[in-house]
Motif scaffolding. Structure first.
Motif, PDB file in Angstrom:
ATOM      1  N   VAL A 295       0.853  -1.188   0.000  1.00 55.91           N
ATOM      2  CA  VAL A 295       0.000   0.000   0.000  1.00 55.91           C
ATOM      3  C   VAL A 295       0.890   1.239   0.000  1.00 55.91           C
ATOM      4  O   VAL A 295       1.904   1.301   0.716  1.00 55.91           O
ATOM      5  CB  VAL A 295      -0.933   0.014   1.235  1.00 55.91           C
ATOM      6  CG1 VAL A 295      -1.769   1.291   1.260  1.00 55.91           C
ATOM      7  CG2 VAL A 295      -1.840  -1.199   1.226  1.00 55.91           C
ATOM      8  N   THR A 296       0.483   2.260  -0.806  1.00 52.03           N
ATOM      9  CA  THR A 296       1.189   3.542  -0.845  1.00 52.03           C
ATOM     10  C   THR A 296       0.195   4.652  -0.564  1.00 52.03           C
ATOM     11  O   THR A 296      -0.796   4.808  -1.298  1.00 52.03           O
ATOM     12  CB  THR A 296       1.864   3.773  -2.201  1.00 52.03           C
ATOM     13  OG1 THR A 296       2.818   2.730  -2.450  1.00 52.03           O
ATOM     14  CG2 THR A 296       2.580   5.118  -2.228  1.00 52.03           C
ATOM     15  N   LEU A 297       0.469   5.442   0.481  1.00 53.35           N
ATOM     16  CA  LEU A 297      -0.377   6.573   0.854  1.00 53.35           C
ATOM     17  C   LEU A 297       0.361   7.850   0.477  1.00 53.35           C
ATOM     18  O   LEU A 297       1.554   7.996   0.762  1.00 53.35           O
ATOM     19  CB  LEU A 297      -0.664   6.556   2.359  1.00 53.35           C
ATOM     20  CG  LEU A 297      -1.230   5.249   2.935  1.00 53.35           C
ATOM     21  CD1 LEU A 297      -1.468   5.399   4.438  1.00 53.35           C
ATOM     22  CD2 LEU A 297      -2.520   4.852   2.233  1.00 53.35           C
ATOM     23  N   THR A 298      -0.345   8.780  -0.164  1.00 53.44           N
ATOM     24  CA  THR A 298       0.287  10.004  -0.671  1.00 53.44           C
ATOM     25  C   THR A 298      -0.303  11.234  -0.005  1.00 53.44           C
ATOM     26  O   THR A 298      -1.478  11.249   0.399  1.00 53.44           O
ATOM     27  CB  THR A 298       0.100  10.108  -2.200  1.00 53.44           C
ATOM     28  OG1 THR A 298      -1.298  10.198  -2.506  1.00 53.44           O
ATOM     29  CG2 THR A 298       0.714   8.904  -2.900  1.00 53.44           C
ATOM     30  N   CYS A 299       0.537  12.282   0.084  1.00 55.26           N
ATOM     31  CA  CYS A 299       0.135  13.562   0.683  1.00 55.26           C
ATOM     32  C   CYS A 299       0.787  14.692  -0.143  1.00 55.26           C
ATOM     33  O   CYS A 299       1.970  14.606  -0.513  1.00 55.26           O
ATOM     34  CB  CYS A 299       0.593  13.631   2.132  1.00 55.26           C
ATOM     35  SG  CYS A 299       0.205  15.185   2.964  1.00 55.26           S
TER      36      CYS A 299
ATOM     37  N   LEU B 257      -3.731  17.522   6.583  1.00 52.94           N
ATOM     38  CA  LEU B 257      -3.894  17.591   5.132  1.00 52.94           C
ATOM     39  C   LEU B 257      -4.721  16.426   4.591  1.00 52.94           C
ATOM     40  O   LEU B 257      -5.518  16.612   3.665  1.00 52.94           O
ATOM     41  CB  LEU B 257      -2.520  17.598   4.449  1.00 52.94           C
ATOM     42  CG  LEU B 257      -1.604  18.778   4.791  1.00 52.94           C
ATOM     43  CD1 LEU B 257      -0.264  18.628   4.064  1.00 52.94           C
ATOM     44  CD2 LEU B 257      -2.267  20.097   4.411  1.00 52.94           C
ATOM     45  N   LYS B 258      -4.542  15.243   5.172  1.00 50.70           N
ATOM     46  CA  LYS B 258      -5.220  14.080   4.629  1.00 50.70           C
ATOM     47  C   LYS B 258      -5.330  13.001   5.700  1.00 50.70           C
ATOM     48  O   LYS B 258      -4.410  12.835   6.513  1.00 50.70           O
ATOM     49  CB  LYS B 258      -4.460  13.528   3.417  1.00 50.70           C
ATOM     50  CG  LYS B 258      -5.228  12.505   2.608  1.00 50.70           C
ATOM     51  CD  LYS B 258      -4.465  12.167   1.331  1.00 50.70           C
ATOM     52  CE  LYS B 258      -5.285  11.255   0.436  1.00 50.70           C
ATOM     53  NZ  LYS B 258      -4.550  10.952  -0.833  1.00 50.70           N
ATOM     54  N   GLY B 259      -6.439  12.301   5.692  1.00 50.26           N
ATOM     55  CA  GLY B 259      -6.640  11.185   6.608  1.00 50.26           C
ATOM     56  C   GLY B 259      -7.152   9.970   5.856  1.00 50.26           C
ATOM     57  O   GLY B 259      -8.011  10.077   4.973  1.00 50.26           O
TER      58      GLY B 259
END
Length: 350
Positions: A33-37, A116-118
């Protein structure tokens, strides 16, 4: 619910940017899994962080970087945080069930912190091939010293088997005075107790038995637990009631005592009723006898009174005598003789 509470608590610390902030992602165990911000190099004196929130624990910082281009990489176990063009990414390789959590990308500028992101990341494990776990009920309570046999039936679909090896079966007991169930028995080779139905696409049935000589302290609810594919499936439970012989005798004696008391009470009521009926009948008979006697006495009295009246009759006899006439009488003798009653005698019959 605890995850939502964590989110609400964290949201009170800083503010969120406009746009889509919170996402939900579901992957299987072992996936990458890759999470981006978003990262902008024009942000001055700005830091970016990836943190993880797991229910029941404090927030965990997974990695941080500057807003401007920076080659630093932070790697922890199977999680890597690094920069990419215009992004700050968090890469999780070979995900595990423990990676299920809420991940936040936070922007920190001087004394200001912005979310910024959740992302709520859910790791889905392999589905077990077990379709049902059932337990038989005991029809009657058992007595101390007797042997009891508990059975647990496990239905599975071999075609959907995704985990290597056989499942394991355990027995637990939850007593009335115990806060947690206690482990009491485990089965060895489960494959020896399974039967495959000859029909196509039919489930496989495995029956597990647990026998023991019970005592008064063995009362409680017994659960069959099946461990497979990293999960534990529990049966519906079998309640075991231990009936003490002395308790049965005392209950039987109490029942007999109550029956005897009831019989005695009914007998007393019948006796009282019979005594009342007999006394009432005797009283009526006595009144009738007294009346008859009174009538007979009155009749006898009347008869005696009549007899007395008859006996007291007066019988009179008139005695006539002639009185000699005087001179005047002699003068009229020629004309008419005069007769005068001079005496009356009465006779009473005794």
């Amino acid at each position: 619910m605890l995850v939502i509470i964590h989110i609400l608590l964290v949201l009170t610390i800083g503010r969120c940017t406009d746009g889509h902030i919170f996402e939900t992602m579901t992957v299987n165990v072992g996936d990458d899994v890759t999470l981006t911000c978003t990262r902008q190099t024009s942000w001055r004196s700005t830091f970016l962080f990836w943190i993880r929130l797991v229910s029941g624990t404090f927030p965990e910082v997974l990695g941080g970087t500057f807003a401007f281009d920076y080659d630093g990489v932070k790697k922890t176990h199977h999680i890597t945080a690094k920069q990419e063009p215009g992004q700050f990414v968090l890469h999780i390789s070979n995900t595990q069930l423990s990676d299920t959590a809420v991940y936040y990308c936070i922007k920190v500028t001087k004394m200001n912190m912005t979310f910024l992101k959740g992302i709520f990341l859910r790791i889905k494990g392999q589905e077990p091939d077990i379709t049902a776990v059932t337990q038989d009920f005991l029809s009657a309570p058992v007595h101390p010293g007797e042997s009891v046999n508990l059975q647990c039936s496990v239905l599975s679909d071999p075609e959907k088997k995704a985990c290597p090896g056989d499942h394991s079966v355990y027995w637990f007991r939850a007593g009335s005075n115990e806060s947690h169930p206690s482990f009491i028995y485990t089965h060895g080779n489960s494959g020896d107790q399974c039967e495959q139905s000859p029909e196509a696409h039919s489930p496989q049935k495995c029956v597990y038995s647990f026998s023991k000589n019970v005592s008064s302290s063995d009362a409680g609810t017994y659960y069959c637990a099946v461990a497979t594919c990293g999960q534990i499936l529990f049966g519906n439970g079998t309640k075991l009631d231990i009936e003490d012989v002395s308790t049965c005798d005392s209950q039987r004696d109490s029942t007999v005592y109550l029956l005897l008391c009831a019989v005695l009470a009914v007998s007393l009521i019948v006796i009282v009723f019979l005594v009342y009926a007999i006394r009432k009948k005797s009283c009526d008979f006595s009144k009738a006898t007294i009346g008859q006697q009174a009538n007979a006495a009155a009749a006898s009295e009347n008869q005696q009174s009549q007899q007395r009246n008859e006996n007291s009759l007066v019988y009179s006899t008139a005695i006539f005598s002639r009185r000699p006439a005087g001179k005047a009488g002699r003068r009229k003798a020629t004309a008419k003789e005069e007769t005068i009653y001079t005496d009356v005698r009465a006779f009473v019959k005794d």
